[in-house]
Write a protein that holds these residues in place. Structure first.
Motif, PDB file in Angstrom:
ATOM      1  N   ASN A  76      -3.378  -1.767 -10.624  1.00 25.68           N
ATOM      2  CA  ASN A  76      -4.037  -0.691  -9.882  1.00 25.68           C
ATOM      3  C   ASN A  76      -4.779  -1.316  -8.701  1.00 25.68           C
ATOM      4  N   LEU A  77      -4.267  -1.127  -7.498  1.00 26.34           N
ATOM      5  CA  LEU A  77      -4.863  -1.742  -6.317  1.00 26.34           C
ATOM      6  C   LEU A  77      -6.299  -1.285  -6.096  1.00 26.34           C
ATOM      7  N   HIS A  78      -6.639  -0.101  -6.558  1.00 25.69           N
ATOM      8  CA  HIS A  78      -7.982   0.421  -6.335  1.00 25.69           C
ATOM      9  C   HIS A  78      -9.038  -0.289  -7.191  1.00 25.69           C
TER      10      HIS A  78
ATOM     11  N   GLY B 203      -9.263   2.245   2.647  1.00 27.50           N
ATOM     12  CA  GLY B 203     -10.347   1.276   2.817  1.00 27.50           C
ATOM     13  C   GLY B 203     -10.081  -0.110   2.280  1.00 27.50           C
ATOM     14  N   GLY B 204      -8.951  -0.337   1.637  1.00 23.65           N
ATOM     15  CA  GLY B 204      -8.627  -1.674   1.144  1.00 23.65           C
ATOM     16  C   GLY B 204      -8.397  -2.646   2.292  1.00 23.65           C
ATOM     17  N   VAL B 205      -8.765  -3.905   2.072  1.00 23.46           N
ATOM     18  CA  VAL B 205      -8.615  -4.939   3.102  1.00 23.46           C
ATOM     19  C   VAL B 205      -7.497  -5.890   2.676  1.00 23.46           C
ATOM     20  N   LEU B 206      -6.463  -5.975   3.501  1.00 23.34           N
ATOM     21  CA  LEU B 206      -5.293  -6.804   3.221  1.00 23.34           C
ATOM     22  C   LEU B 206      -5.275  -7.959   4.217  1.00 23.34           C
ATOM     23  N   ILE B 207      -5.276  -9.189   3.706  1.00 19.79           N
ATOM     24  CA  ILE B 207      -5.324 -10.390   4.552  1.00 19.79           C
ATOM     25  C   ILE B 207      -4.018 -11.147   4.385  1.00 19.79           C
ATOM     26  N   GLY B 208      -3.280 -11.325   5.476  1.00 18.27           N
ATOM     27  CA  GLY B 208      -2.006 -12.039   5.436  1.00 18.27           C
ATOM     28  C   GLY B 208      -2.062 -13.281   6.304  1.00 18.27           C
ATOM     29  N   GLN B 209      -1.548 -14.376   5.792  1.00 19.37           N
ATOM     30  CA  GLN B 209      -1.584 -15.660   6.491  1.00 19.37           C
ATOM     31  C   GLN B 209      -0.164 -16.154   6.731  1.00 19.37           C
ATOM     32  N   LYS B 210       0.132 -16.497   7.994  1.00 14.91           N
ATOM     33  CA  LYS B 210       1.414 -17.103   8.385  1.00 14.91           C
ATOM     34  C   LYS B 210       2.602 -16.239   7.941  1.00 14.91           C
TER      35      LYS B 210
ATOM     36  N   ASN C  63       6.880  -4.870   7.499  1.00 15.13           N
ATOM     37  CA  ASN C  63       6.800  -3.733   6.576  1.00 15.13           C
ATOM     38  C   ASN C  63       5.787  -2.678   7.016  1.00 15.13           C
ATOM     39  N   GLY C  64       5.397  -2.716   8.288  1.00 16.46           N
ATOM     40  CA  GLY C  64       4.562  -1.659   8.845  1.00 16.46           C
ATOM     41  C   GLY C  64       3.109  -1.686   8.418  1.00 16.46           C
ATOM     42  N   LEU C  65       2.640  -2.838   7.932  1.00 15.92           N
ATOM     43  CA  LEU C  65       1.249  -2.964   7.504  1.00 15.92           C
ATOM     44  C   LEU C  65       0.387  -3.692   8.524  1.00 15.92           C
ATOM     45  N   LEU C  66       0.997  -4.228   9.561  1.00 16.43           N
ATOM     46  CA  LEU C  66       0.273  -4.971  10.599  1.00 16.43           C
ATOM     47  C   LEU C  66       0.814  -4.541  11.956  1.00 16.43           C
TER      48      LEU C  66
ATOM     49  N   GLN D 275      -1.143   3.075   1.426  1.00 17.42           N
ATOM     50  CA  GLN D 275      -2.121   4.089   1.047  1.00 17.42           C
ATOM     51  C   GLN D 275      -3.458   3.447   0.696  1.00 17.42           C
ATOM     52  N   TRP D 276      -3.402   2.323  -0.012  1.00 16.45           N
ATOM     53  CA  TRP D 276      -4.621   1.599  -0.391  1.00 16.45           C
ATOM     54  C   TRP D 276      -5.378   1.130   0.858  1.00 16.45           C
ATOM     55  N   VAL D 277      -4.655   0.647   1.854  1.00 14.65           N
ATOM     56  CA  VAL D 277      -5.281   0.211   3.106  1.00 14.65           C
ATOM     57  C   VAL D 277      -5.901   1.399   3.836  1.00 14.65           C
ATOM     58  N   ARG D 278      -5.174   2.523   3.863  1.00 12.09           N
ATOM     59  CA  ARG D 278      -5.702   3.723   4.536  1.00 12.09           C
ATOM     60  C   ARG D 278      -7.012   4.186   3.882  1.00 12.09           C
TER      61      ARG D 278
END
Length: 356
Positions: free
Chosen positions: A206-208, A238-245, A254-257, A233-236
């Motif tokens: 559960n991402l939440h 308020g979730g914070v997604l951090i991607g490196q390289k 995938n449309g998240l950045l 949906q989780w990002v919308r």
């Protein structure tokens, strides 16, 4: 050894590197430095600097609030320890000048304030002082909520901080070196435990239950389209997604950045390969990769992600050929590479131009 720790060498005669080509320790901490001749060095006086690195002598047990600067590398560990103890703290979104037991002090954007006006646990003032001594961090006693410069301490523009709940994706296809580096920083230095979840298990999570998800370099082909939609949906919400390289490129694909990456052919397009012989193949392979060099970036010093950084330039370590295009939308770019970005180590001219 000392030469190598401060070396800015960029040309090595035989420019074939499969590993790191710069170990500049000053740039690793973004510290300015200059080379001195022996004549200049003899003119320097020795300094004996003594600092207990703890709370100032003018600590006040009944202060209006307490504050510490986010530029100190120990500040994240201090904040995490406060939140674990249930002590309420706020973050300053812009610089302030305020009266304290040590006179007028300036706190930079991103600094932390612990107001007495917020609901606090029993004996919280002693806890703050004990943690400051434990973390070897200077905490100022603020004597008023009115500021000479910037917003006042009671302003609604200073949000109350919440304890983050962080997940780190791990497992097959994920760089163990980078995952280990992130784990060590959070767990051992900041004192913030991470939930480490292998990518195949993510669909059952559960991402939440989490505020942040960190994805280091790797391949994330096992994440289904359905799970991608859940992540969006989780990002919308308020979730914070951090991607490196490589993870950042996966987020982009995938449309998240909201940023694009150059293709490998584009990145390598500046190399002239027409006149090469078969015997040149190993040398070409070495020159067509950034194995480990230091590059200069220009920061947007007003961006919240630059809180705690003093200078407008940040030295960064690169060991990949990934090149992200500057997003078209405003306010997204925290840092961009300088026009002549290579500071130390080897990178072939066509790759440096692509990065610039």
């Amino acid at each position: 050894m000392i030469r190598s720790l401060f070396s800015t060498q960029q040309d090595f005669g035989r420019n074939e590197f499969y590993d790191v080509s710069s170990w500049n320790i000053a740039m690793a901490f973004n510290l300015p430095f200059n080379e001195l001749s022996s004549k200049e060095g003899r003119k320097l006086k020795s300094l004996s600097v003594k600092s207990d690195g703890v709370t100032p002598a003018n600590w006040q047990g009944e202060a209006y609030a307490y504050g510490f600067d986010w530029r100190d590398g120990r500040a994240p560990a201090m904040l995490q320890a406060l939140l674990v103890k249930g002590i309420a703290a706020k973050i300053i979104g812009s610089p302030i000048t305020v009266a304290s037991g040590d006179g007028q002090i300036s706190l930079t954007a991103g600094s932390v304030v612990i107001p007495a006006a917020l609901p606090q646990p029993a004996n919280w003032r002693n806890t703050v002082r004990e943690l400051a001594q434990e973390k070897q961090l200077v905490v100022h006693s603020l004597t008023t909520g009115w500021t000479d410069k910037g917003i006042d301490l009671g302003s609604g523009a200073m949000p109350v901080l919440k304890t983050p709940r962080v997940m780190l994706l791990t497992g097959e296809g994920v760089s163990p070196y980078e995952a280990g580096e992130v784990w060590h920083y959070f767990d051992q230095q900041v004192g913030l435990p991470l939930a480490m979840v292998d990518v195949p298990r993510l669909s059952g999570i559960n991402l939440h239950d989490y505020t942040h998800v960190i994805m280091v370099d790797g391949r994330y082909a096992g994440i289904s389209d359905k799970l991608v939609e859940r992540m969006k949906q989780w990002v919308r919400e308020g979730g914070v997604l951090i991607g490196q390289k490589g993870a950042a490129r996966w987020l982009s694909e995938n449309g998240l950045l909201a940023a694009g990456f150059r293709s490998e052919d584009e990145v390598l397009s500046g190399f002239d390969t027409q006149s090469l012989k078969f015997s040149d193949r190993n040398q070409l392979a070495a020159q067509q990769r950034i194995a480990g060099a230091v590059f200069a970036t220009q920061l947007d010093a007003s961006h919240p992600l630059t809180f705690g950084l003093d200078a407008n330039q940040l030295s960064v370590f690169r060991n990949s050929n990934l090149v992200m295009d500057i997003p078209e939308k405003p306010f997204l770019t925290v840092a961009r590479y300088s026009k002549s970005p290579l500071l130390a180590g080897y990178a072939a001219k066509p790759l440096v131009e692509q990065v610039a």
